[in-house]
Every structure is written in structure tokens, then in C-alpha cells.
Scaffold this motif. Structure first.
Motif, PDB file in Angstrom:
ATOM      1  N   TYR A 124      37.882  40.187  53.956  1.00 23.11           N
ATOM      2  CA  TYR A 124      38.159  41.792  53.225  1.00 23.11           C
ATOM      3  C   TYR A 124      38.758  42.494  54.347  1.00 23.11           C
ATOM      4  N   SER A 125      39.252  41.951  55.156  1.00 23.24           N
ATOM      5  CA  SER A 125      39.727  43.059  56.617  1.00 23.24           C
ATOM      6  C   SER A 125      41.098  43.287  55.858  1.00 23.24           C
ATOM      7  N   PHE A 126      41.677  42.466  54.799  1.00 20.58           N
ATOM      8  CA  PHE A 126      42.854  43.146  54.289  1.00 20.58           C
ATOM      9  C   PHE A 126      42.619  44.115  53.198  1.00 20.58           C
ATOM     10  N   GLY A 127      41.406  44.305  52.939  1.00 22.43           N
ATOM     11  CA  GLY A 127      40.871  45.382  51.774  1.00 22.43           C
ATOM     12  C   GLY A 127      40.013  44.907  51.134  1.00 22.43           C
ATOM     13  N   GLU A 128      39.168  45.754  50.424  1.00 29.43           N
ATOM     14  CA  GLU A 128      38.317  45.472  49.480  1.00 29.43           C
ATOM     15  C   GLU A 128      38.579  44.801  47.905  1.00 29.43           C
ATOM     16  N   PRO A 129      37.990  43.922  47.442  1.00 28.85           N
ATOM     17  CA  PRO A 129      38.469  43.472  45.922  1.00 28.85           C
ATOM     18  C   PRO A 129      37.917  44.380  45.028  1.00 28.85           C
ATOM     19  N   ASP A 130      38.715  45.041  44.081  1.00 26.43           N
ATOM     20  CA  ASP A 130      38.601  45.758  43.150  1.00 26.43           C
ATOM     21  C   ASP A 130      37.823  44.831  41.878  1.00 26.43           C
ATOM     22  N   PRO A 131      37.137  45.264  40.573  1.00 26.41           N
ATOM     23  CA  PRO A 131      36.727  44.791  39.745  1.00 26.41           C
ATOM     24  C   PRO A 131      37.462  43.615  39.093  1.00 26.41           C
ATOM     25  N   GLN A 132      38.739  43.844  39.058  1.00 24.21           N
ATOM     26  CA  GLN A 132      39.736  42.939  38.205  1.00 24.21           C
ATOM     27  C   GLN A 132      39.791  41.880  39.246  1.00 24.21           C
ATOM     28  N   LEU A 133      40.192  41.875  40.300  1.00 25.98           N
ATOM     29  CA  LEU A 133      40.128  40.800  41.309  1.00 25.98           C
ATOM     30  C   LEU A 133      38.802  39.936  41.432  1.00 25.98           C
ATOM     31  N   GLN A 134      37.569  40.601  41.124  1.00 27.91           N
ATOM     32  CA  GLN A 134      36.417  40.044  41.128  1.00 27.91           C
ATOM     33  C   GLN A 134      36.420  39.017  39.768  1.00 27.91           C
ATOM     34  N   GLN A 135      36.740  39.471  38.862  1.00 27.29           N
ATOM     35  CA  GLN A 135      36.707  38.677  37.430  1.00 27.29           C
ATOM     36  C   GLN A 135      37.829  37.519  37.807  1.00 27.29           C
ATOM     37  N   ALA A 136      39.036  37.876  38.174  1.00 27.03           N
ATOM     38  CA  ALA A 136      40.164  37.019  38.100  1.00 27.03           C
ATOM     39  C   ALA A 136      40.170  35.742  39.000  1.00 27.03           C
ATOM     40  N   TRP A 137      39.681  36.016  40.250  1.00 29.64           N
ATOM     41  CA  TRP A 137      39.979  35.084  41.562  1.00 29.64           C
ATOM     42  C   TRP A 137      38.975  33.821  41.269  1.00 29.64           C
ATOM     43  N   ALA A 138      39.536  32.706  41.205  1.00 33.05           N
ATOM     44  CA  ALA A 138      38.884  31.549  40.926  1.00 33.05           C
ATOM     45  C   ALA A 138      37.873  31.012  41.822  1.00 33.05           C
ATOM     46  N   ASP A 139      38.131  31.508  43.398  1.00 34.80           N
ATOM     47  CA  ASP A 139      37.004  30.938  44.357  1.00 34.80           C
ATOM     48  C   ASP A 139      35.894  31.594  43.957  1.00 34.80           C
ATOM     49  N   PHE A 140      35.683  32.750  43.364  1.00 36.76           N
ATOM     50  CA  PHE A 140      34.317  33.370  43.320  1.00 36.76           C
ATOM     51  C   PHE A 140      33.594  32.544  42.028  1.00 36.76           C
ATOM     52  N   ARG A 141      34.019  31.816  41.571  1.00 36.14           N
ATOM     53  CA  ARG A 141      33.304  30.848  40.376  1.00 36.14           C
ATOM     54  C   ARG A 141      33.205  29.233  40.899  1.00 36.14           C
ATOM     55  N   ALA A 142      34.531  28.838  41.594  1.00 39.54           N
ATOM     56  CA  ALA A 142      34.737  27.593  42.158  1.00 39.54           C
ATOM     57  C   ALA A 142      34.268  27.152  43.340  1.00 39.54           C
ATOM     58  N   CYS A 143      34.028  28.061  44.263  1.00 37.39           N
ATOM     59  CA  CYS A 143      33.490  28.128  45.370  1.00 37.39           C
ATOM     60  C   CYS A 143      31.766  28.259  45.374  1.00 37.39           C
ATOM     61  N   ARG A 144      30.875  27.759  46.196  1.00 42.16           N
ATOM     62  CA  ARG A 144      29.650  28.108  46.113  1.00 42.16           C
ATOM     63  C   ARG A 144      28.877  27.910  47.642  1.00 42.16           C
ATOM     64  N   TRP A 145      28.476  28.964  48.037  1.00 45.02           N
ATOM     65  CA  TRP A 145      27.959  29.310  49.179  1.00 45.02           C
ATOM     66  C   TRP A 145      26.462  29.430  49.441  1.00 45.02           C
ATOM     67  N   PRO A 146      25.785  29.369  50.617  1.00 43.32           N
ATOM     68  CA  PRO A 146      24.288  29.675  50.471  1.00 43.32           C
ATOM     69  C   PRO A 146      24.216  31.075  50.281  1.00 43.32           C
ATOM     70  N   ALA A 147      23.060  31.486  49.538  1.00 47.24           N
ATOM     71  CA  ALA A 147      22.799  32.689  49.023  1.00 47.24           C
ATOM     72  C   ALA A 147      22.842  33.901  49.736  1.00 47.24           C
ATOM     73  N   HIS A 148      22.756  33.672  51.198  1.00 50.48           N
ATOM     74  CA  HIS A 148      22.803  34.803  52.070  1.00 50.48           C
ATOM     75  C   HIS A 148      24.299  34.925  52.772  1.00 50.48           C
ATOM     76  N   MET A 149      25.431  34.262  52.207  1.00 54.52           N
ATOM     77  CA  MET A 149      26.619  34.150  52.896  1.00 54.52           C
ATOM     78  C   MET A 149      27.536  35.253  51.768  1.00 54.52           C
ATOM     79  N   GLN A 150      28.128  36.293  52.599  1.00 57.10           N
ATOM     80  CA  GLN A 150      29.104  36.657  51.933  1.00 57.10           C
ATOM     81  C   GLN A 150      30.585  36.435  52.246  1.00 57.10           C
TER      82      GLN A 150
END
Length: 260
Positions: A124-150
Motif C-alpha cells: 500500500y505504498s502506492f495508496g490505500e485500497p478503497d472498499p470497491q477494491l477490497q471486494q473486487a481484488w481476488a488476492d484478498f480471497r485466493a491468498c491466505r496468510w497467517p492471522a497476524h500478517m497484513q
């Protein structure tokens, strides 16, 4: 085996997405003789399916003197992965697959060129995601990271995995990453509605790293927008193969970026 007939050439390619049969057939049909002296930089996004990733890397490794690879976001998807685990475990499996077929993810000197892979993620050094991107971007569903990792933690994790080496004196340095190192590589002609993707395109960490290595050329992928431009003394190259329908923004061919 090298033919000895040609000087080594360095080719760039990214975002081959061999989940699409037309893309996989293109890989399979590459000449078995034209590139035996050459190096290929494959800057990520081959497939989230392990069998296809391995086939693609193995096929390319048999056609080139050396294949260098960094995984992209698609390569670390775990949604529906029969092997289970998170995207960190998927990365470990990808690294094993790369090694098993003779491709490389480590720095190496070949001829006058020093090849330096730069692992990374968007932070996010290129900017913060808006709610539309949070919903649309497949990585947010298809990738899975340890709970503490943003995302910033993921970027820092991969940055820490990069080897702490310096190129030999006199070497010409080519760095490469999947993610973009700077946002101004997006051309001005890109429509405003597509700029919502900016936060997930890359990281300034990559730019800092390549400058530290005094890179002459940096190869990247991810955006699917082909570029070949010099900024502040570094030549930035994106040679994306892209999805079958992306004929206007992806060249769909190997691009020679250096000889030596």
C-alpha cells in the motif's frame, strides 16, 4: 548444452497464465534449439495450479540456458488448493518446484550480467485500497496468510528473504520482480477507473532495493501493460504475455532486453 553459435541473449517474460490453454500451447511450441545459449527472466504469474506451474517451468528450463523466476500473486493462490496450507507454505512448494526443474530463484552471474531476483508484495505504498477494491481484488480471497500478517507484513517478509549479496565488481546488474517498483510506470493513457488498482500493483521497497544494487535493467510484471522505458537512469521492462484477450496491451512474445 550450449551450441556455441550465438552470444548469450537475455529475454523477459511475465504473466504467462498457462491456465489458459492457448498460453500453455505457446509455451509448448517454443523452439527447442533457438534459445539454448540464452537466459529467460520469467517475472511471475504462471499458474496457481502446481502441475501447470511445474510443466511450464520445466518446459522453459529445457529450452533456455537458464531460467530465472520470481513468483507472482497468482502463483501463491491457495483457494481450492488440494494440498492445503497458507500462501507461505505455497511459496515454499513453488520454490521446491523451481529447483526441481533446474530454474533459479537465486542471484547468479552469467557472462557480464549479474541477475538479482527481488521477492516482494504490495504494501500500500502506492495508496490505500478503497472498499470497491477490497471486494473486487481476488488476492484478498485466493491468498491466505497467517492471522497476524497484513499486506505490509507480507511485503516485509518477502523482502527479508532476498539474499544479502553484492554483485561482483564490474558486473552489469539486472534485477527483476513480479510487482511494480514505482507507480509512474503506469502510462498516463490508463483510464481513471482502472487506477483503483494502484494500491495492489507494487511497492516502493522494490525500487529502493534495485537502486541499492545499481541495476541497469529492471524486469517486472503484474500490470499486464508492456513497458520499455528509462527512468532516472534505469531501464524498466514489462514483457507481459497476458490473458488471451489482452492483445492491445500485451506483446505476447519474448522480448530481448540484453546481450552479452
Amino acid at each position: 548444452m550450449r551450441s556455441g553459435l550465438h552470444a548469450m541473449r537475455v529475454f523477459a517474460l511475465s504473466d504467462i497464465h498457462v491456465d489458459y490453454d492457448a498460453n500453455l500451447q505457446w509455451v509448448r511450441q517454443l523452439s527447442r534449439t533457438d534459445h539454448v545459449d540464452d537466459v529467460l527472466i520469467l517475472a511471475g504469474d504462471v499458474s496457481h495450479r502446481p502441475a501447470l506451474l511445474l510443466e511450464c517451468l520445466d518446459t522453459l528450463a529445457r529450452r533456455f540456458r537458464q531460467v530465472f523466476f520470481v513468483p507472482g500473486n497468482h502463483d501463491l493462490w491457495v483457494l481450492g488448493d488440494a494440498q492445503g496450507g497458507d500462501s507461505l507454505l505455497k511459496f515454499a512448494r513453488v520454490r521446491e518446484a523451481v529447483a526441481s526443474c533446474g530454474a533459479g530463484m537465486e542471484p547468479q552471474q552469467l557472462g557480464p550480467w549479474f541477475f538479482m531476483p527481488l521477492l516482494g508484495w504490495y504494501d500500500y505504498s502506492f495508496g490505500e485500497p478503497d472498499p470497491q477494491l477490497q471486494q473486487a481484488w481476488a488476492d484478498f480471497r485466493a491468498c491466505r496468510w497467517p492471522a497476524h500478517m497484513q499486506p505490509a507484513d507480507v511485503a516485509a517478509h518477502f523482502e527479508a528473504l532476498n539474499p544479502q549479496v553484492q554483485p561482483p565488481a564490474g558486473s552489469r546488474v539486472i534485477t527483476f520482480s513480479h510487482f511494480m517498483p514505482r507507480l509512474d510506470l503506469i502510462p498516463a493513457i490508463v483510464p481513471k477507473q482502472h487506477r483503483m488498482l494502484d494500491p495492489v500493483l507494487g511497492s516502493t521497497r522494490i525500487e529502493t532495493a534495485l537502486r541499492g544494487f545499481k541495476a541497469e535493467i529492471h524486469v517486472y510484471g503484474h500490470s499486464h501493460i508492456n513497458r520499455n522505458v528509462v527512468l532516472d537512469g534505469v531501464r524498466y521492462v514489462n514483457s507481459a504475455f497476458g490473458y488471451p484477450h489482452e492483445t492491445r496491451i500485451s506483446a505476447r512474445q519474448l522480448l530481448c532486453v540484453a546481450q552479452g
